[in-house]
Design an enzyme around this catalytic site. Structure first.
Site, PDB file in Angstrom:
ATOM      1  CB  THR A 129      35.884  44.946  42.976  1.00 38.39           C
ATOM      2  OG1 THR A 129      36.003  46.355  42.840  1.00 38.39           O
ATOM      3  CG2 THR A 129      34.971  44.626  44.135  1.00 38.39           C
ATOM      4  CG  HIS A 135      40.227  44.304  46.657  1.00 39.13           C
ATOM      5  ND1 HIS A 135      41.385  44.511  47.370  1.00 39.13           N
ATOM      6  CD2 HIS A 135      40.155  45.305  45.743  1.00 39.13           C
ATOM      7  CE1 HIS A 135      41.991  45.592  46.911  1.00 39.13           C
ATOM      8  NE2 HIS A 135      41.271  46.096  45.922  1.00 39.13           N
TER       9      HIS A 135
END
Lengths: 351, 351, 351, 351
Positions: free
Chosen positions: B44, B47
């Protein structure tokens, strides 16, 4: 006992069914011969009548249809101890192999080698039907005969409703065919709180409230997800019972499900269904259950207990009662979208 | 205690991260201030670094990243009783509201009002991080520091593996990123029999067997469904642990699942996934579980018990250890597909 | 808001209770002050009034009694977000520590460090009571006030009934005090089939059928095990809900339980109970559950859902309603064996 | 195939057993005749040898003993499809009726009409034994023959251990007979964390650690409850596996169990056991499970999966291997308290 009998059969690869005269089945030492009292017509029978693509791949004529029925034991094989002549019975029509992994794990309803009486083997649209003793279900005389004829679909409903918690739960039933309608009544009898039902067919939707639904929503006229969210304080329902097989209903059902909820899928879609797995399953921590048939035989114990205790009233679901000879009338009515269950009496209605 | 600290932050709506100096967080009466020992980089975080579509919708700069970490309690608010200065701790970074339906039902990990430290609130890529006392997890000193920094992803793995039966079960793990690899080890430690793993990336797939997999299959080179069916006598696996988010892997996973099996989905697909609900879920009587985060705090109890008992060895998963200042090196390596976990030490590696 | 209030307290180590005037409690940032509408008297309050052995070991005077109540939020601490002034509420009176093993596992009702409001801390037999915000339960306005005052014992009943399967199950409730009687109603609302109740007190036993029992048996006059065996075809009941704490009733309950059944024990025996573990538990493959309090807060969700949906009718259980000043009348009636729930209104009945 | 065979039988109501020659059993259409390779002696066989009170009430001579065995299919009835001549098999020796409530609910192991081969029907201390096809368990050739002979007691152990959660759990095994020792190994293989074992017999207790126990405690020499409380930070164990049937061990086991824990009882006490139900079950919110036999056939699936995957090593448990003729030696050794399993080979050890 006569030597021959009437039977409603698929005798060739094409539309329609044929009423024939054929020998009463011979039974082996572990079989039971049942004199059929009443048989009920399933949606699957309609598909076979119409000879759709699924039927063309699965059905091998000639075969006698009929897998929802009740009757009285005519004769039991010499090794049969569980029932005797004269007993009032129904039967689980899925015959399992007994030795695959699922059978060994107590999941006989999804046996790797299932054969279905009335689909793969001669069924109960006949004066007599042969059933393996393991599959016979002895019925309490307190259960009315016409209820005895619909235990197969009622078992689907009970299996679905009781596949998880139901007491105190908010529930959405998508699709109000006979099994959907029965599911509403079963959920209410088992303590569910608010029950929502969705159905586009007016006739079927109108039966939802009499069966116990608190909300009967028409997805063609309003957004059911919005209504359900509002009525649940934004949370969504605890339980989705999917009875339609309709992709849009399935998607709406998932959107209406609360995080942590249970989605039990019984309806059979005819194509792949694109699911928003991330939002509807993963982030929600949802549990999705495929439901097939009835648990052998836990579901039978549960549904006969509920019936015997008088917790379920399906009178509004019963439609016409006909002699087997009038099968064209029966199939015609059902093809026109009737919601209820039509019963046929192979040995005569008034006997 | 210093007044300011280093923190790795997203300060504007675009690619990259910035190392800044800012005030050490002030804590309230029910908070805990933790001096961060080690932080681990999650997918994450990559990202967010890359500022993809999901990040653009979710992240509101400025915010300090970092949600996998361990450290030592620096200071506890006056109402905090569970920990005291000097305690070795990690934390659950999902902060739940405590009063929505899911919180009241013991499903706080899918609370309707979740906020995530390191995503929505300043996180642990900093010298200090502020954590609500309810979310602090006190660690047994027997657990090595570097294991303490990866409890967040290990919790994902443990949550997924232990979401149903695992002892004696055959298992397929689709996707061998860090969580998939940890899942293999957890499943084996908890008694699974044959474990199959699939992964197209050679580097990751090669780590599957060292972590305990019996089969490490490359779906780009052979049909994993066929191999799994053969190796299970035609039955399929009891359990699917989906760790890839890849639509094709998801579909293959369902095809390889036995009737009556469990599919636990943790991987996040980026688009709708067309599922053959009839054959893969309904007729199979399968149970599909969406898995999110870690159960609060059952999963924490389970994983620390397994770690403390020495049942899990993740040494092969640990990659480089860097000072926080060298974050570009760390993110660069991960963007190039490295499987392991890179640790950053905001207060210095050698302290 | 007044500075002082009436409160019914145990002020010294001996029989009886004292009505006193004392300061309205001051609340902290995470507390809620509730203006008590109605309080219900529990059997435990009777024990404390009578100053029995258990009370002598547990109660540390002075303390205000009262742990079954409802009221309206008077004031909420500054960090409280879940409720606001004027909200209709009840509360879970077991205050858990939040960090022991059981708290971390979602079993807060059996926390290792439980304190009980109305036992260990000042309770709700007063005009105002202080409650930690975590323990406040906001009530739907659709729930009648007098039902709001008995959620504590109703929670015991719901916890016990729903600790396992109940739909379609045959049930034996041993003991028809208020919780036993409520359990009968809850079991029926949640789909149980035949419900047997046993009770030697005529007055209480006569309330069993109005609450839904199919059989109300007097163990002093007939052998309940024999009757139950006959009525279940020799099998026994699926579920035992033990509500009496009476050793003989416990033993009879186990004898009446079918192999594979569930025995849920809530009643508190005052001595060791000799159990025929071999015949009644081991060879039977029975599951025995100790039930304490209410699950925090799953039971609260379940019972308020059932109440809100109108599935439960306890009107026959409610006895007199009195001002707090008339507490001697209330305790006197209960000491004489009255089955119902007596409500006291610290702020006046008609306000 | 010979017409007659050796068999070890109880031929009269008194001590001892007799080796006789009798006809090889004739089989029906649904039976399987197995050529016995190895039989193992159970504690129950010792009781019957000694003709204790239980034996006098249960055993009806003449009957061939032996209910732990493996062998090769000699012949299968004409309706048998699951196995064929030459297959390596063991068998579940509890023969259930198939139509009582428990059988219908998937609890065949506690059938109301159970008959046991080797107790009620001629068993496997013979060259050949007749088994109903439903009860035959086909073994993977990867499972060593001597392991095939102890699946009955291993099934007890697996049934007990896997009757609830085990991964990451702290466990107390009270009693280190063969089943207790196997339970230790099974618990460890399935991810339990700390395992405590208690046993007063030195020889048996010394085998606990080699089987995987972390603590092997002697209740005659120290207080095991105190030790366990200390080692678990005051919490107690998550799981009690009661394997002794000793009242004091049972009581200690309950005292050592944490609130919310599971107590699974397999050992058979010979008298009523006074339990402190309030402190040990009710206030603890404990779950107590009676464990009998093995689940049919879920336990068989589980244990063969664990064995086939090489997760269990019982080599230290195997004692002498003898010809059937030397049965007096075997029974003598066991009566003197030997912990291990003695195997007898009715058709010769070296064939």
């Amino acid at each position: 006992m006569p030597a021959t009998m009437k039977a409603l059969r698929k005798t060739n690869r094409g539309k329609g069914l044929q009423l024939e005269n054929l020998s009463v089945p011979a039974i082996g030492p572990t079989d039971v011969l049942v004199r059929v009292k009443a048989s009920s017509i399933c949606g699957t029978d309609l598909h076979i009548y119409g000879w759709d693509r699924w039927s063309q791949g699965r059905i091998k004529p000639p075969v006698t249809l009929g897998h929802e029925f009740c009757g009285y034991v005519e004769k039991a094989g010499q090794e049969v101890t569980a029932v005797k002549s004269g007993d009032f019975v129904s039967a689980e029509m899925h015959v399992n192999c007994g030795h695959c992994q699922q059978c060994r794990l107590g999941q006989a309803h999804i046996c790797q080698n299932l054969r279905i009486i009335g689909i793969d083997i001669d069924g109960a649209f006949a004066e007599f039907v042969k059933i393996p003793a393991t599959n016979i279900w002895k019925l309490d005389p307190a259960i009315p005969e016409h209820y005895g004829a619909i235990l197969d679909p009622l078992g689907n409903a009970v299996h679905t409703v009781l596949a998880g918690r139901i007491a105190g739960q908010t529930v959405l039933v998508t699709g109000c065919g006979p099994i959907g309608l029965m599911s509403i009544a079963v959920a209410k009898a088992c303590g569910s709180s608010t029950v929502f039902a969705t159905e586009t067919n007016d006739h079927r939707r109108e039966m939802a409230k009499p069966m116990g639904a608190d909300y009967a929503l028409n997805p063609a006229a309003e957004d059911p997800v919005k209504r359900i969210r509002e009525a649940t304080g934004g949370t969504g329902v605890d339980v989705l019972l999917e009875m339609s097989g309709n992709p849009k209903a399935i998607q709406q059902g998932f959107k209406a499900l609360r995080a942590g909820g249970r989605a039990s899928l019984l309806g059979i879609p005819t194509e792949n269904v694109p699911l928003d797995l991330v939002e509807d399953v993963i982030f929600k921590g949802a549990t999705v259950q495929g439901i097939y048939g009835r648990r052998m035989y836990e579901t039978w114990v549960q549904m006969t207990a509920l019936l015997k205790a008088g917790r379920l009233n399906f009178e509004p679901l019963f439609g016409e009662r006909l002699e087997l000879e009038n099968f064209e009338t029966a199939f015609g009515k059902l093809q026109n979208g009737l919601a209820g269950k039509i019963l046929m009496y192979p040995n005569g209605i008034h006997k």
